[in-house]
Design a protein around this motif. Sequence first.
Motif, PDB file in Angstrom:
ATOM      1  N   GLY A  16       0.808  -1.212   0.000  1.00 18.84           N
ATOM      2  CA  GLY A  16       0.000   0.000   0.000  1.00 18.84           C
ATOM      3  C   GLY A  16       0.841   1.262   0.000  1.00 18.84           C
ATOM      4  O   GLY A  16       0.499   2.254  -0.659  1.00 18.84           O
ATOM      5  N   TRP A  17       1.963   1.245   0.744  1.00 22.49           N
ATOM      6  CA  TRP A  17       2.817   2.428   0.798  1.00 22.49           C
ATOM      7  C   TRP A  17       3.457   2.706  -0.546  1.00 22.49           C
ATOM      8  O   TRP A  17       3.649   3.872  -0.920  1.00 22.49           O
ATOM      9  CB  TRP A  17       3.892   2.250   1.872  1.00 22.49           C
ATOM     10  N   GLU A  18       3.813   1.658  -1.282  1.00 23.91           N
ATOM     11  CA  GLU A  18       4.394   1.851  -2.615  1.00 23.91           C
ATOM     12  C   GLU A  18       3.370   2.471  -3.563  1.00 23.91           C
ATOM     13  O   GLU A  18       3.691   3.377  -4.341  1.00 23.91           O
ATOM     14  CB  GLU A  18       4.892   0.520  -3.172  1.00 23.91           C
ATOM     15  N   ARG A  19       2.134   1.976  -3.512  1.00 25.33           N
ATOM     16  CA  ARG A  19       1.088   2.556  -4.363  1.00 25.33           C
ATOM     17  C   ARG A  19       0.782   3.984  -3.948  1.00 25.33           C
ATOM     18  O   ARG A  19       0.500   4.849  -4.789  1.00 25.33           O
ATOM     19  CB  ARG A  19      -0.179   1.694  -4.294  1.00 25.33           C
ATOM     20  N   LEU A  20       0.844   4.251  -2.645  1.00 24.63           N
ATOM     21  CA  LEU A  20       0.556   5.593  -2.150  1.00 24.63           C
ATOM     22  C   LEU A  20       1.639   6.580  -2.586  1.00 24.63           C
ATOM     23  O   LEU A  20       1.335   7.718  -2.978  1.00 24.63           O
ATOM     24  CB  LEU A  20       0.457   5.565  -0.621  1.00 24.63           C
ATOM     25  N   SER A  21       2.885   6.158  -2.538  1.00 23.07           N
ATOM     26  CA  SER A  21       3.975   7.057  -2.931  1.00 23.07           C
ATOM     27  C   SER A  21       3.948   7.359  -4.422  1.00 23.07           C
ATOM     28  O   SER A  21       4.433   8.410  -4.855  1.00 23.07           O
ATOM     29  CB  SER A  21       5.326   6.431  -2.555  1.00 23.07           C
ATOM     30  N   GLU A  22       3.365   6.454  -5.219  1.00 22.42           N
ATOM     31  CA  GLU A  22       3.290   6.687  -6.662  1.00 22.42           C
ATOM     32  C   GLU A  22       2.392   7.870  -7.018  1.00 22.42           C
ATOM     33  O   GLU A  22       2.532   8.454  -8.090  1.00 22.42           O
ATOM     34  CB  GLU A  22       2.775   5.435  -7.376  1.00 22.42           C
ATOM     35  N   LEU A  23       1.453   8.206  -6.125  1.00 18.89           N
ATOM     36  CA  LEU A  23       0.533   9.308  -6.412  1.00 18.89           C
ATOM     37  C   LEU A  23       1.248  10.646  -6.517  1.00 18.89           C
ATOM     38  O   LEU A  23       0.743  11.575  -7.150  1.00 18.89           O
ATOM     39  CB  LEU A  23      -0.540   9.386  -5.321  1.00 18.89           C
ATOM     40  N   TRP A  24       2.416  10.766  -5.897  1.00 16.83           N
ATOM     41  CA  TRP A  24       3.101  12.052  -5.835  1.00 16.83           C
ATOM     42  C   TRP A  24       4.394  12.037  -6.636  1.00 16.83           C
ATOM     43  O   TRP A  24       5.228  12.921  -6.476  1.00 16.83           O
ATOM     44  CB  TRP A  24       3.386  12.406  -4.373  1.00 16.83           C
ATOM     45  N   ARG A  25       4.545  11.026  -7.507  1.00 14.07           N
ATOM     46  CA  ARG A  25       5.733  10.957  -8.357  1.00 14.07           C
ATOM     47  C   ARG A  25       5.347  11.150  -9.820  1.00 14.07           C
ATOM     48  O   ARG A  25       4.312  10.663 -10.260  1.00 14.07           O
ATOM     49  CB  ARG A  25       6.447   9.607  -8.201  1.00 14.07           C
ATOM     50  N   ARG A  26       6.213  11.835 -10.576  1.00 14.22           N
ATOM     51  CA  ARG A  26       5.994  11.997 -12.003  1.00 14.22           C
ATOM     52  C   ARG A  26       6.385  10.724 -12.739  1.00 14.22           C
ATOM     53  O   ARG A  26       7.271   9.993 -12.297  1.00 14.22           O
ATOM     54  CB  ARG A  26       6.819  13.170 -12.541  1.00 14.22           C
ATOM     55  N   ASP A  27       5.708  10.486 -13.856  1.00 10.58           N
ATOM     56  CA  ASP A  27       6.041   9.325 -14.658  1.00 10.58           C
ATOM     57  C   ASP A  27       7.154   9.675 -15.646  1.00 10.58           C
ATOM     58  O   ASP A  27       7.790  10.725 -15.541  1.00 10.58           O
ATOM     59  CB  ASP A  27       4.800   8.804 -15.390  1.00 10.58           C
ATOM     60  N   GLU A  28       7.382   8.798 -16.620  1.00  9.17           N
ATOM     61  CA  GLU A  28       8.464   9.029 -17.576  1.00  9.17           C
ATOM     62  C   GLU A  28       8.210  10.249 -18.451  1.00  9.17           C
ATOM     63  O   GLU A  28       9.143  10.826 -19.001  1.00  9.17           O
ATOM     64  CB  GLU A  28       8.635   7.785 -18.458  1.00  9.17           C
ATOM     65  N   GLN A  29       6.943  10.628 -18.625  1.00 10.81           N
ATOM     66  CA  GLN A  29       6.591  11.835 -19.383  1.00 10.81           C
ATOM     67  C   GLN A  29       6.528  13.074 -18.501  1.00 10.81           C
ATOM     68  O   GLN A  29       6.009  14.114 -18.917  1.00 10.81           O
ATOM     69  CB  GLN A  29       5.238  11.642 -20.088  1.00 10.81           C
ATOM     70  N   GLN A  30       7.013  12.938 -17.242  1.00  9.00           N
ATOM     71  CA  GLN A  30       7.025  14.041 -16.285  1.00  9.00           C
ATOM     72  C   GLN A  30       5.620  14.538 -15.978  1.00  9.00           C
ATOM     73  O   GLN A  30       5.391  15.739 -15.804  1.00  9.00           O
ATOM     74  CB  GLN A  30       7.893  15.197 -16.801  1.00  9.00           C
ATOM     75  N   GLN A  31       4.682  13.616 -15.897  1.00 11.04           N
ATOM     76  CA  GLN A  31       3.304  13.947 -15.578  1.00 11.04           C
ATOM     77  C   GLN A  31       2.881  13.224 -14.301  1.00 11.04           C
ATOM     78  O   GLN A  31       3.291  12.088 -14.056  1.00 11.04           O
ATOM     79  CB  GLN A  31       2.372  13.549 -16.725  1.00 11.04           C
ATOM     80  N   PHE A  32       2.048  13.905 -13.514  1.00 10.59           N
ATOM     81  CA  PHE A  32       1.521  13.296 -12.308  1.00 10.59           C
ATOM     82  C   PHE A  32       0.358  12.377 -12.677  1.00 10.59           C
ATOM     83  O   PHE A  32      -0.272  12.530 -13.722  1.00 10.59           O
ATOM     84  CB  PHE A  32       1.049  14.372 -11.328  1.00 10.59           C
ATOM     85  N   PRO A  33       0.041  11.406 -11.804  1.00  9.18           N
ATOM     86  CA  PRO A  33      -1.099  10.514 -12.075  1.00  9.18           C
ATOM     87  C   PRO A  33      -2.406  11.284 -12.196  1.00  9.18           C
ATOM     88  O   PRO A  33      -2.546  12.402 -11.695  1.00  9.18           O
ATOM     89  CB  PRO A  33      -1.107   9.583 -10.854  1.00  9.18           C
ATOM     90  N   GLU A  34      -3.363  10.663 -12.856  1.00  8.99           N
ATOM     91  CA  GLU A  34      -4.657  11.308 -13.078  1.00  8.99           C
ATOM     92  C   GLU A  34      -5.349  11.630 -11.764  1.00  8.99           C
ATOM     93  O   GLU A  34      -5.999  12.672 -11.637  1.00  8.99           O
ATOM     94  CB  GLU A  34      -5.543  10.384 -13.927  1.00  8.99           C
ATOM     95  N   GLU A  35      -5.213  10.746 -10.767  1.00 10.54           N
ATOM     96  CA  GLU A  35      -5.844  11.009  -9.479  1.00 10.54           C
ATOM     97  C   GLU A  35      -5.309  12.287  -8.833  1.00 10.54           C
ATOM     98  O   GLU A  35      -6.067  13.064  -8.245  1.00 10.54           O
ATOM     99  CB  GLU A  35      -5.623   9.825  -8.517  1.00 10.54           C
ATOM    100  N   THR A  36      -4.006  12.500  -8.928  1.00  7.19           N
ATOM    101  CA  THR A  36      -3.402  13.694  -8.338  1.00  7.19           C
ATOM    102  C   THR A  36      -3.857  14.962  -9.065  1.00  7.19           C
ATOM    103  O   THR A  36      -4.140  15.988  -8.439  1.00  7.19           O
ATOM    104  CB  THR A  36      -1.875  13.586  -8.392  1.00  7.19           C
ATOM    105  N   LEU A  37      -3.936  14.885 -10.390  1.00  8.75           N
ATOM    106  CA  LEU A  37      -4.421  16.029 -11.158  1.00  8.75           C
ATOM    107  C   LEU A  37      -5.880  16.328 -10.830  1.00  8.75           C
ATOM    108  O   LEU A  37      -6.284  17.498 -10.773  1.00  8.75           O
ATOM    109  CB  LEU A  37      -4.268  15.752 -12.653  1.00  8.75           C
ATOM    110  N   ASN A  38      -6.667  15.279 -10.595  1.00  8.78           N
ATOM    111  CA  ASN A  38      -8.078  15.486 -10.236  1.00  8.78           C
ATOM    112  C   ASN A  38      -8.211  16.192  -8.895  1.00  8.78           C
ATOM    113  O   ASN A  38      -9.148  16.973  -8.685  1.00  8.78           O
ATOM    114  CB  ASN A  38      -8.815  14.150 -10.206  1.00  8.78           C
TER     115      ASN A  38
END
Length: 227
Positions: A16-38
């Motif tokens: 769960g902590w790994e999935r949670l930390s992914e919400l605040w990290r940029r992907d390879e295209q330097q974009q945040f996850p859709e949930e964070t943008l929402n």
Amino acid sequence: GAPAGFGRPAPLPQTGWERLSELWRRDEQQQFPEETLNIAKSAFTAGVVGWLYGGLPAFVSARKAFIESSHGEIFQNRADAVQSAHRAGLRSFIRYGWRWSWRVAAFATIFNVVSTGLSAYRDKTTISNFAAAGAFTGALFRMHLGLQGLVGGIVFGSAFGVPAGGLLMAMYGLAGETLQEKRSRERRELYEQKLAEWQSRLSMTEILGQTENNAQGRPEMEKAREL
């Protein structure tokens, strides 16, 4: 050493902590996850709605109060009187609109952060996530009023979270999958694609290595035959 990007793709998050930390990290295209943008979009929308909710009634009330209390004042002309009334209403619009705006925006942001975080941590989206997020947010906003305010905030927040969550779940049902399910599917598909590409590059490297070894071995064999 292996060139950058040649290593085996990072495994999918398992905890769960790994999935949670992914919400605040940029992907390879330097974009945040859709949930964070929402979360950011909903905060802005809530701020605008709160400003209108608090500012428009204040504007009308202040303008009306100015007109009622200014019968004895002398204005240069009718336009001056109208502008004065509008300025009084605008001051109230800004003042009370801002009071409501930041409160509604903060409530919506905390609610969405908690509900999104719970969905990511538990790897599923349920009504209980929204109820818990509403209870936490309500308690946070009312805790300064003591135990009675804390309990009231929990009740109010839960009463807000359950129907809000139900509405979102209904929308997800129409879409066919929740944001968490969509993100998990896209993450799995991307990992499988990267893994296939890595295996393909690895196989090609092994083939090239064998070809090079064979090419180096032929001259040595020919020298051995001459001897």
